[in-house]
Scaffold this active site. Structure first.
Site, short mmCIF file in Angstrom:
data_model
loop_
_atom_site.label_atom_id
_atom_site.label_comp_id
_atom_site.label_asym_id
_atom_site.label_seq_id
_atom_site.Cartn_x
_atom_site.Cartn_y
_atom_site.Cartn_z
N TYR A 1 4.82 -19.69 8.26
CA TYR A 1 5.90 -19.01 7.53
C TYR A 1 5.80 -19.29 6.04
O TYR A 1 5.75 -18.38 5.22
CB TYR A 1 7.24 -19.49 8.09
CG TYR A 1 8.45 -18.83 7.48
CD1 TYR A 1 8.73 -17.48 7.71
CD2 TYR A 1 9.34 -19.56 6.70
CE1 TYR A 1 9.87 -16.89 7.18
CE2 TYR A 1 10.48 -18.97 6.16
CZ TYR A 1 10.74 -17.63 6.40
OH TYR A 1 11.86 -17.06 5.87
N GLY B 1 0.84 -1.20 0.00
CA GLY B 1 0.00 0.00 0.00
C GLY B 1 0.88 1.25 0.00
O GLY B 1 0.62 2.22 -0.73
P1 NAD Z 1 16.04 -11.77 11.24
O1 NAD Z 1 15.10 -12.40 12.20
O2 NAD Z 1 17.43 -11.53 11.69
O3 NAD Z 1 15.45 -10.40 10.70
C1 NAD Z 1 14.10 -10.11 10.58
C2 NAD Z 1 13.87 -8.73 11.14
O4 NAD Z 1 12.49 -8.38 11.00
C3 NAD Z 1 14.21 -8.61 12.62
O5 NAD Z 1 15.01 -7.47 12.82
C4 NAD Z 1 12.85 -8.48 13.29
O6 NAD Z 1 12.90 -7.78 14.51
C5 NAD Z 1 12.04 -7.78 12.21
N1 NAD Z 1 10.60 -7.99 12.32
C6 NAD Z 1 9.94 -9.16 12.49
N2 NAD Z 1 8.61 -8.94 12.54
C7 NAD Z 1 8.43 -7.60 12.37
C8 NAD Z 1 7.28 -6.75 12.33
N3 NAD Z 1 6.06 -7.26 12.48
N4 NAD Z 1 7.48 -5.43 12.15
C9 NAD Z 1 8.73 -4.91 12.02
N5 NAD Z 1 9.84 -5.67 12.05
C10 NAD Z 1 9.69 -6.99 12.23
O7 NAD Z 1 16.02 -12.68 9.93
P2 NAD Z 1 16.92 -12.62 8.61
O8 NAD Z 1 17.63 -13.91 8.51
O9 NAD Z 1 17.68 -11.35 8.56
O10 NAD Z 1 15.78 -12.60 7.50
C11 NAD Z 1 15.39 -11.41 6.81
C12 NAD Z 1 14.37 -11.76 5.76
O11 NAD Z 1 14.94 -12.66 4.81
C13 NAD Z 1 13.11 -12.41 6.30
O12 NAD Z 1 12.00 -11.91 5.61
C14 NAD Z 1 13.31 -13.87 5.98
O13 NAD Z 1 12.08 -14.52 5.81
C15 NAD Z 1 14.10 -13.80 4.68
N6 NAD Z 1 14.93 -15.01 4.49
C16 NAD Z 1 16.05 -15.22 5.23
C17 NAD Z 1 16.79 -16.39 5.03
C18 NAD Z 1 18.05 -16.65 5.81
O14 NAD Z 1 18.65 -17.72 5.60
N7 NAD Z 1 18.50 -15.78 6.67
C19 NAD Z 1 16.36 -17.34 4.12
C20 NAD Z 1 15.19 -17.10 3.41
C21 NAD Z 1 14.49 -15.93 3.59
N1 UDP Z 2 -0.80 1.86 3.73
C1 UDP Z 2 0.32 2.21 4.46
N2 UDP Z 2 1.05 3.31 4.06
C2 UDP Z 2 0.73 4.03 2.96
C3 UDP Z 2 -0.42 3.67 2.21
C4 UDP Z 2 -1.15 2.56 2.63
O1 UDP Z 2 0.67 1.59 5.45
O2 UDP Z 2 1.43 5.00 2.68
C5 UDP Z 2 -1.59 0.69 4.15
C6 UDP Z 2 -3.05 1.04 4.38
O3 UDP Z 2 -3.28 1.19 5.75
C7 UDP Z 2 -3.81 -0.15 3.84
C8 UDP Z 2 -2.79 -0.96 3.07
O4 UDP Z 2 -1.56 -0.26 3.11
O5 UDP Z 2 -4.27 -0.97 4.90
C9 UDP Z 2 -3.19 -1.23 1.68
O6 UDP Z 2 -3.25 0.01 1.00
P1 UDP Z 2 -4.09 0.18 -0.33
O7 UDP Z 2 -4.02 1.63 -0.72
O8 UDP Z 2 -3.67 -0.80 -1.33
O9 UDP Z 2 -5.53 -0.25 0.12
P2 UDP Z 2 -6.75 0.57 0.74
O10 UDP Z 2 -6.17 1.57 1.69
O11 UDP Z 2 -7.41 1.18 -0.44
O12 UDP Z 2 -7.53 -0.50 1.41
#
Ligand code: NAD
Ligand code: UDP
Length: 335
Positions: A170, A127
């Site tokens: 996941y 978004g």
């Molecule tokens: P990591 O756990 O070290 O990093 C993930 C980061 O995302 C962390 O800093 C965590 O605090 C943050 N995070 C998690 N949920 C969040 C949320 N809701 N809002 C904001 N921040 C959030 O893992 P990584 O190994 O650095 O992985 C990074 C990305 O790469 C991930 O998306 C992972 O799925 C993907 N990935 C990693 C590997 C690997 O081998 N390391 C393999 C495949 C995919």
């Molecule tokens: N959104 C956001 N930052 C932005 C614009 C959108 O986090 O700058 C979020 C917004 O809250 C919404 C989602 O992204 O839930 C999807 O946005 P989109 O515009 O596609 O959908 P809509 O808001 O029309 O449902």
């Protein structure tokens, strides 16, 4: 001598790692979600050193401030404590969307939160990309292939995932995240890039990450039994940046096609750590993929990318990082 003194003076005043100068037209405002994590913090380093403006958004679930603290206060850097499940309103040119726990113990700790992060979190970032016209790169995973029935896996393989198994939060979360990217691309014209990342290890990965390399190194260093593809953050980060700045919108595997059995791996780590640990065989976990190896011909052909860091060099660096961390922990325990 004068030059030496100047160098010394500079090394004292230079608080930050060196940053390239980029003209306004080349400098991008880049958002990295999950930028305080293992991969995200290495990516932050590269993009900062390349001279861009980097905003890291992280809720510190598995990431930590320490991974990016060397940039705090730099005029090109901003760290925001924010959960991507909540909407985010900022102005950026590119989004590297990495926020998600990545290792089984972390993503299974709270499966509902993992699902929310990968679905609602990705929706919010798409978004945002749509509103500001930014390009978004999704850090997807080899887990979208599940326990694969074909070997090696190329990007055309649809995968073999158990939708209700313990890893589903996941695997399916990332599959939906990919689906969302292409829905936003087709329906809203958002530019997307999808990297399917294979197991990566290196410094700043969590010691209790629960994946094979960290487990083995930790157990070997601590003299515990080793309970029986990989590549390095620098290789991965170069692949991600190259994909972001290319015109390939379909998914691309980023991984190391060199294949090792887990036993070979355990033996190699045991010898590099010079550990007395013995290798112990335990029953396998449910839905654990039996074998995985990326087909990286697409990345090679279209991005000219392939991993270059030799396995032993990467392992040695990771072992050094883990032993320093263990020392750090031991010292802090008795203060
Ligand atoms: P990591 O756990 O070290 O990093 C993930 C980061 O995302 C962390 O800093 C965590 O605090 C943050 N995070 C998690 N949920 C969040 C949320 N809701 N809002 C904001 N921040 C959030 O893992 P990584 O190994 O650095 O992985 C990074 C990305 O790469 C991930 O998306 C992972 O799925 C993907 N990935 C990693 C590997 C690997 O081998 N390391 C393999 C495949 C995919
Ligand atoms: N959104 C956001 N930052 C932005 C614009 C959108 O986090 O700058 C979020 C917004 O809250 C919404 C989602 O992204 O839930 C999807 O946005 P989109 O515009 O596609 O959908 P809509 O808001 O029309 O449902």
């Amino acid at each position: 001598l004068r030059e030496k003194i100047r160098e010394l003076e500079l090394s004292f005043t230079q608080k930050y790692p060196p940053v390239k100068f980029l003209s306004e037209k080349d400098r991008k405002r880049i958002l990295i979600t999950g930028g305080a994590g293992f991969v995200g913090s290495h990516l932050t380093d590269k993009l900062m050193m390349d001279g861009h403006e980097v905003t890291v958004v992280d809720n510190f679930f598995t990431g930590r401030k320490r991974n990016v603290e060397h940039w705090i206060g730099h005029e090109n850097f901003e760290l925001i404590n924010h959960d991507v499940v909540e909407p985010l309103y900022i102005e950026v040119d590119q989004i590297y969307h990495l926020a998600s726990p990545a290792s089984p113990p972390n993503y299974m700790y709270n499966p509902i939160k993992t699902l929310k992060t990968n679905t609602i979190g990705t929706l919010n970032m798409l978004g945002l990309a749509k509103r500001v016209g930014a390009r978004l790169l999704l850090a997807s995973t080899s887990e979208v292939y599940g326990d694969p029935e074909v070997h090696p896996q190329n990007e055309d393989y649809w995968g073999h995932v158990n939708p209700i198994g313990p890893r589903a939060c996941y695997d399916e979360g990332k599959r939906v995240a990919e689906t969302m990217c292409y829905a936003y691309m087709k329906q809203e014209g958002v530019e997307v890039r999808v990297a399917r990342i294979f197991n990566t290890f290196g410094s700043r990965m969590h010691m209790n990450d629960g994946r094979v390399v960290s487990n083995f190194i930790l157990q070997a260093l601590q003299g515990e039994p080793l309970t029986v593809f990989l590549f390095l953050p620098s290789d991965l980060v170069n692949g991600l940046v190259s994909l972001m700045n290319n015109n390939i919108s379909s998914p691309v595997n980023l991984g190391n096609p060199e294949e090792h059995t887990i036993l070979e791996f355990a033996q190699l780590i045991k010898s590099l750590v010079v550990s007395r640990s013995h290798i112990q065989f335990l029953p396998e976990a449910q839905d654990d993929p039996q074998r995985r190896r990326p087909d990286i011909r697409k990345a090679k052909m279209l991005l000219g990318w392939e991993p270059v860091v030799p396995l032993e060099e990467g392992l040695n660096k990771t072992i050094q990082y883990f032993s320093r961390e263990l020392e750090h922990q031991a010292n802090n325990q008795y203060i």
